[in-house]
Design a protein around this motif. Sequence first.
Motif, PDB file in Angstrom:
ATOM      1  N   ARG A   1      19.947  30.472  -1.477  1.00 25.19           N
ATOM      2  CA  ARG A   1      19.763  31.093  -0.412  1.00 25.19           C
ATOM      3  C   ARG A   1      20.352  30.325   0.252  1.00 25.19           C
ATOM      4  N   VAL A   2      20.763  28.852   0.010  1.00 26.63           N
ATOM      5  CA  VAL A   2      20.378  27.692   0.903  1.00 26.63           C
ATOM      6  C   VAL A   2      22.062  26.781   0.536  1.00 26.63           C
ATOM      7  N   PRO A   3      22.861  27.377   1.621  1.00 20.22           N
ATOM      8  CA  PRO A   3      24.024  26.779   1.233  1.00 20.22           C
ATOM      9  C   PRO A   3      24.621  25.261   0.088  1.00 20.22           C
ATOM     10  N   GLY A   4      24.795  25.375  -0.774  1.00 19.75           N
ATOM     11  CA  GLY A   4      24.983  23.510  -1.137  1.00 19.75           C
ATOM     12  C   GLY A   4      24.012  23.744  -2.376  1.00 19.75           C
ATOM     13  N   ALA A   5      22.914  24.136  -2.382  1.00 21.63           N
ATOM     14  CA  ALA A   5      21.690  24.109  -3.224  1.00 21.63           C
ATOM     15  C   ALA A   5      22.098  24.557  -4.767  1.00 21.63           C
ATOM     16  N   ARG A   6      21.977  23.457  -5.758  1.00 18.78           N
ATOM     17  CA  ARG A   6      22.838  24.413  -7.373  1.00 18.78           C
ATOM     18  C   ARG A   6      21.751  25.702  -7.445  1.00 18.78           C
ATOM     19  N   PRO A   7      21.896  26.127  -8.664  1.00 21.15           N
ATOM     20  CA  PRO A   7      21.025  27.412  -8.788  1.00 21.15           C
ATOM     21  C   PRO A   7      19.994  26.630 -10.081  1.00 21.15           C
TER      22      PRO A   7
ATOM     23  N   ARG B   1      18.104  21.495 -12.045  1.00 16.64           N
ATOM     24  CA  ARG B   1      18.874  22.312 -11.730  1.00 16.64           C
ATOM     25  C   ARG B   1      20.381  22.358 -12.728  1.00 16.64           C
ATOM     26  N   LEU B   2      21.468  23.353 -12.393  1.00 22.24           N
ATOM     27  CA  LEU B   2      21.799  23.929 -13.219  1.00 22.24           C
ATOM     28  C   LEU B   2      23.281  22.482 -12.991  1.00 22.24           C
ATOM     29  N   SER B   3      24.044  22.099 -14.126  1.00 19.16           N
ATOM     30  CA  SER B   3      24.653  20.785 -13.968  1.00 19.16           C
ATOM     31  C   SER B   3      25.971  21.821 -14.134  1.00 19.16           C
ATOM     32  N   VAL B   4      27.024  20.983 -13.900  1.00 18.11           N
ATOM     33  CA  VAL B   4      28.170  21.107 -13.340  1.00 18.11           C
ATOM     34  C   VAL B   4      28.983  21.887 -14.515  1.00 18.11           C
TER      35      VAL B   4
ATOM     36  N   PRO C   1      34.388  14.354  -6.325  1.00 20.71           N
ATOM     37  CA  PRO C   1      33.098  14.601  -7.081  1.00 20.71           C
ATOM     38  C   PRO C   1      32.964  15.463  -8.172  1.00 20.71           C
ATOM     39  N   GLU C   2      32.904  15.079  -9.213  1.00 18.01           N
ATOM     40  CA  GLU C   2      32.951  16.883  -9.922  1.00 18.01           C
ATOM     41  C   GLU C   2      31.618  17.561  -9.211  1.00 18.01           C
ATOM     42  N   GLU C   3      30.942  17.454  -8.577  1.00 20.87           N
ATOM     43  CA  GLU C   3      29.970  18.050  -8.109  1.00 20.87           C
ATOM     44  C   GLU C   3      30.637  19.106  -6.560  1.00 20.87           C
ATOM     45  N   ILE C   4      32.113  18.741  -5.901  1.00 21.25           N
ATOM     46  CA  ILE C   4      32.734  19.494  -6.055  1.00 21.25           C
ATOM     47  C   ILE C   4      32.528  21.464  -6.349  1.00 21.25           C
TER      48      ILE C   4
ATOM     49  N   ARG D   1      21.501  16.570  -0.775  1.00 16.29           N
ATOM     50  CA  ARG D   1      21.620  15.234  -1.931  1.00 16.29           C
ATOM     51  C   ARG D   1      23.022  15.570  -1.682  1.00 16.29           C
ATOM     52  N   MET D   2      23.536  17.254  -2.580  1.00 15.47           N
ATOM     53  CA  MET D   2      24.297  17.564  -2.700  1.00 15.47           C
ATOM     54  C   MET D   2      26.202  16.983  -1.910  1.00 15.47           C
ATOM     55  N   TRP D   3      25.814  17.819  -0.638  1.00 19.50           N
ATOM     56  CA  TRP D   3      26.614  17.234  -0.005  1.00 19.50           C
ATOM     57  C   TRP D   3      27.196  16.234   0.509  1.00 19.50           C
ATOM     58  N   ALA D   4      25.783  15.371   0.239  1.00 16.59           N
ATOM     59  CA  ALA D   4      26.387  13.999   1.007  1.00 16.59           C
ATOM     60  C   ALA D   4      26.773  12.990  -0.665  1.00 16.59           C
ATOM     61  N   THR D   5      26.372  13.176  -1.240  1.00 15.58           N
ATOM     62  CA  THR D   5      27.465  12.727  -2.819  1.00 15.58           C
ATOM     63  C   THR D   5      28.856  13.709  -2.913  1.00 15.58           C
ATOM     64  N   VAL D   6      29.045  14.896  -2.355  1.00  6.15           N
ATOM     65  CA  VAL D   6      30.497  15.512  -2.612  1.00  6.15           C
ATOM     66  C   VAL D   6      31.188  14.606  -1.040  1.00  6.15           C
ATOM     67  N   LEU D   7      31.014  14.631   0.482  1.00  2.00           N
ATOM     68  CA  LEU D   7      31.513  14.872   0.866  1.00  2.00           C
ATOM     69  C   LEU D   7      32.032  13.312   0.623  1.00  2.00           C
ATOM     70  N   GLY D   8      30.957  12.469   0.658  1.00  2.00           N
ATOM     71  CA  GLY D   8      30.962  10.594   0.605  1.00  2.00           C
ATOM     72  C   GLY D   8      31.652  10.711  -0.894  1.00  2.00           C
TER      73      GLY D   8
END
Length: 413
Positions: free
Chosen positions: A59-65, A3-6, A300-303, A163-170
């Motif tokens: 195509r899944v919202p929040g999934a990284r490329p 997966r691509l990083s930030v 979180p930078e993942e935002i 996982r991404m949404w949990a990281t960002v929202l939390g």
Amino acid sequence: MDRLSVLDEIFLRSHRGMGTPIVLQGLWRTAEPVHPALLWRVHRDLRTGPLGRRVARSRVPGARPRWQPNESAYPFTMTQEPIPVAAILDWADRQGDDLNPETGPGWRLSAARLDDGGCVVALTCSHALADGRALVLAIDNALAGIPLAAPVAGHSDWADARRMWATVLGGTARALRHGIPDRPTSPPPRKALSGSRTGLATRSTVLEIPAREWNRVAVAHGGTANSLFVHLIANMLWASGFPSGTIAASLPVDTRDEPRVDNDMSMTEVAITRADTPASLRAKARAAYEHRMTSPGGIPEEILQVVPDRWAYRLAKGAGERDILCSNIGNLPESLLSLGPHACTGVAARAIHPGLRRDALPRTRLSGYLSRIADTYTLSLVGLDPDAIESAAALTKLAEATLGELGLRATPW
């Protein structure tokens, strides 16, 4: 990781015009022609290696490329007619055109015959695919015929999105407990440039300095090879007419713990005053490496990976950009001193900015890239203030004068 990083995505957005385009390049010079068959083999191994990939969107919202294998590549090319030695960097600058890590190809291997009977070889790669150390790993392994391990497959798109949404929202909720963070400050606007808005925006030069002399001067000033490098670039900027008494320097830091072809780096910064010396900058850099640049307020930078691209660009605009960039690529493997049976007379590593317009210049006004191979330090410079540094010859003269003040002599390419 597949997966691509930030950081990968920041560099990817620059290819869509959102930010400063950045392409990495390794250059090799030889005193004799290099047989094309050797470079065709290297090209084949690069095509099937870790650079042979492109971005696949989810195509899944929040999934990284995801990185997807891509063996299609620009063919290896060599100029039919020799080019002047004085035009090496002009030729090399053009090798960054039309690279695209999303649609592919994101890299190019090319060569040019020189009018002195020698040859120059360029490996040019989108920064989204690799950082400087990664590019060194890729070419070193291709020359040796040793394949690098493929990226480890990750979770499904749905699992990655959760996982991404949990990281960002939390993480955002925890950060907001301390109040709303200050809005990120945009980089100071650049002054209007004279001349054409679409003219050449950068100037480049490459110089070689004996490692023994560089290290001698560094020790004599109580510094290190790296702090002398930072001191040099800052003083070059002041000598070009930079008006402020303080220069902000951006320093990339290699963070990989094993050989990987990716962007495994972070950024830190130091504030440099005219009173600083290589000794004081040694202490400042050491302290800065303990405090890397992070997103504001603990968000979180993942935002940046779950919001639309244009929002992410606005949030991260100018991230990592300071008045100067000092990228110490470090020691290059001595295996790069030859291309098959052909001994190299010079090896350089740098970044270039294809398509950068004079009306869209970054905050950074001068970039330096330092590498060492065997007994030679190679200093690659890119000027991004065409009003202050009007030509490549002016940049070379500026570098030679500043080095001379330190008691160092350099040999330009």
